[in-house]
Scaffold this motif. Sequence first.
Motif, PDB file in Angstrom:
ATOM      1  N   HIS A  16     -12.564 -18.469  22.029  1.00  0.00           N
ATOM      2  CA  HIS A  16     -13.644 -19.139  21.298  1.00  0.00           C
ATOM      3  C   HIS A  16     -14.878 -19.283  22.190  1.00  0.00           C
ATOM      4  O   HIS A  16     -16.014 -19.018  21.751  1.00  0.00           O
ATOM      5  N   LEU A  17     -14.682 -19.704  23.432  1.00  0.00           N
ATOM      6  CA  LEU A  17     -15.814 -19.896  24.336  1.00  0.00           C
ATOM      7  C   LEU A  17     -16.496 -18.567  24.648  1.00  0.00           C
ATOM      8  O   LEU A  17     -17.728 -18.512  24.773  1.00  0.00           O
ATOM      9  N   LYS A  26     -16.767 -16.079  22.601  1.00  0.00           N
ATOM     10  CA  LYS A  26     -17.596 -15.774  21.423  1.00  0.00           C
ATOM     11  C   LYS A  26     -18.857 -16.627  21.404  1.00  0.00           C
ATOM     12  O   LYS A  26     -19.881 -16.211  20.854  1.00  0.00           O
ATOM     13  N   GLN A  27     -18.781 -17.798  22.000  1.00  0.00           N
ATOM     14  CA  GLN A  27     -19.949 -18.677  22.097  1.00  0.00           C
ATOM     15  C   GLN A  27     -20.803 -18.353  23.330  1.00  0.00           C
ATOM     16  O   GLN A  27     -21.742 -19.088  23.642  1.00  0.00           O
ATOM     17  N   GLU A  28     -20.470 -17.267  24.011  1.00  0.00           N
ATOM     18  CA  GLU A  28     -21.181 -16.787  25.203  1.00  0.00           C
ATOM     19  C   GLU A  28     -21.118 -17.765  26.365  1.00  0.00           C
ATOM     20  O   GLU A  28     -22.055 -17.890  27.150  1.00  0.00           O
ATOM     21  N   GLN A  46     -24.901 -26.320  26.022  1.00  0.00           N
ATOM     22  CA  GLN A  46     -24.212 -25.247  25.310  1.00  0.00           C
ATOM     23  C   GLN A  46     -22.716 -25.259  25.594  1.00  0.00           C
ATOM     24  O   GLN A  46     -21.892 -25.074  24.689  1.00  0.00           O
ATOM     25  N   ARG A 104     -21.194 -28.210  23.631  1.00  0.00           N
ATOM     26  CA  ARG A 104     -21.132 -27.897  22.190  1.00  0.00           C
ATOM     27  C   ARG A 104     -20.032 -26.891  21.898  1.00  0.00           C
ATOM     28  O   ARG A 104     -19.297 -27.033  20.911  1.00  0.00           O
ATOM     29  N   ALA A 105     -19.932 -25.874  22.747  1.00  0.00           N
ATOM     30  CA  ALA A 105     -18.960 -24.822  22.492  1.00  0.00           C
ATOM     31  C   ALA A 105     -17.530 -25.357  22.592  1.00  0.00           C
ATOM     32  O   ALA A 105     -16.677 -25.034  21.755  1.00  0.00           O
ATOM     33  N   SER A 110     -16.708 -27.637  19.624  1.00  0.00           N
ATOM     34  CA  SER A 110     -16.674 -26.976  18.317  1.00  0.00           C
ATOM     35  C   SER A 110     -15.401 -26.163  18.106  1.00  0.00           C
ATOM     36  O   SER A 110     -15.210 -25.556  17.050  1.00  0.00           O
TER      37      SER A 110
END
Length: 369
Positions: free
Chosen positions: A303-304, A306-308, A361, A364-365, A368
């Motif tokens: 997931h992280l 994909k969130q860059e 960021q 948030r990542a 989320s």
Amino acid sequence: MKVPFLDLSLQHRALREPALAALTATYDATRFCLGKDVEDFERNFGATLGYPRVLGMNSGTAPLHVACMIAGFGPGDEVITSPFTFISSAWGINYVGAKPVFADIDEGTFNLDPAKVAAAITPRTKGIIVVHLFGQPARMDEIMAIARQHNLFVIEDCAQAVGASHLSASGSATPVGLIGDAGTFSFYPTKNLGGCGEGGAFVSRREEIQTRARHVRVHGSDRRYYHDIVGGNFRMDGFQGALLNVKLPHLAGWTARRRAIAGRYLSEIKLGDVRLPEQPAYGKSVFHQFTIRHPRRDALREHLTKQEVGTDLIYPVPLHLQKCYANLGRGPGSYPVAERAAANCVSLPIFPELTDAQVDQVIRAVNSF
């Protein structure tokens, strides 16, 4: 917004001019092995961080090897250390012919559990190598009490803990490395104080140990061509001393920034089932890493990505499960806390050059997921 796990180019770009000037001065003066640059760094490192005596060495593994030599560990001896660390924490034990014996770690700090250390002691135990992992000091009061009871030589592996201090039960703060009999540091480029290549340091609160280490560092010699003991070649090169002298004045600021980022992670990461690193009152971490635990670690990491947001799996295989230690006969289940940590830990970005927006960021990542 991309958030790399680590970007060394940012720090080196900012220091390029003074670094190249220092290297040029060393080159022009041909100060290549030890010499003034290393001596200056040893003095400055000691004055900055509170060490009365410092010896620069050619890697972070070298002082561990030297410490095991000085301790007198050898064939038939056992030395206790952590199974959840970089493998060089155990290499010095093997280099002198002794046997590494692992003890499980504390759930919250990833450091040695004193109760497990005590349970691992046998008549053959001669020492303990304590790792201050990820920048968090270990429970040294308890470990030193065990060591004194059994007359054990204690080596502190401070590779990830430069600038960290341990607060004793009496309330006094002592820099890591000066609590046991010897302390070792690494200046590998990714460390909080990193060179542009390999480098390390050896410290001790005991003058006789430091003197012996100085002789061992240079072929067992205190005078050229006179060799009183069997030593090795563990000399720091002049270029690394020069570069570390350029970086050292920035260490306090870099550490403060790491702590500020960690403070935000600790207060603002609210993901369910996540376990944040504990911060015991006896020691203040310098946050070489910010490592969290989650039962769905691999999915969280995906997931992280994909969130860059960059991440790393640091020590995914405990030492007792490495092929090189198969002869010790410690299979899965031998050290369950370390094995759980290896299975569910993931480290987040925490280098000083991260911007506030990048920290936002990351938070948030994670939240989320």
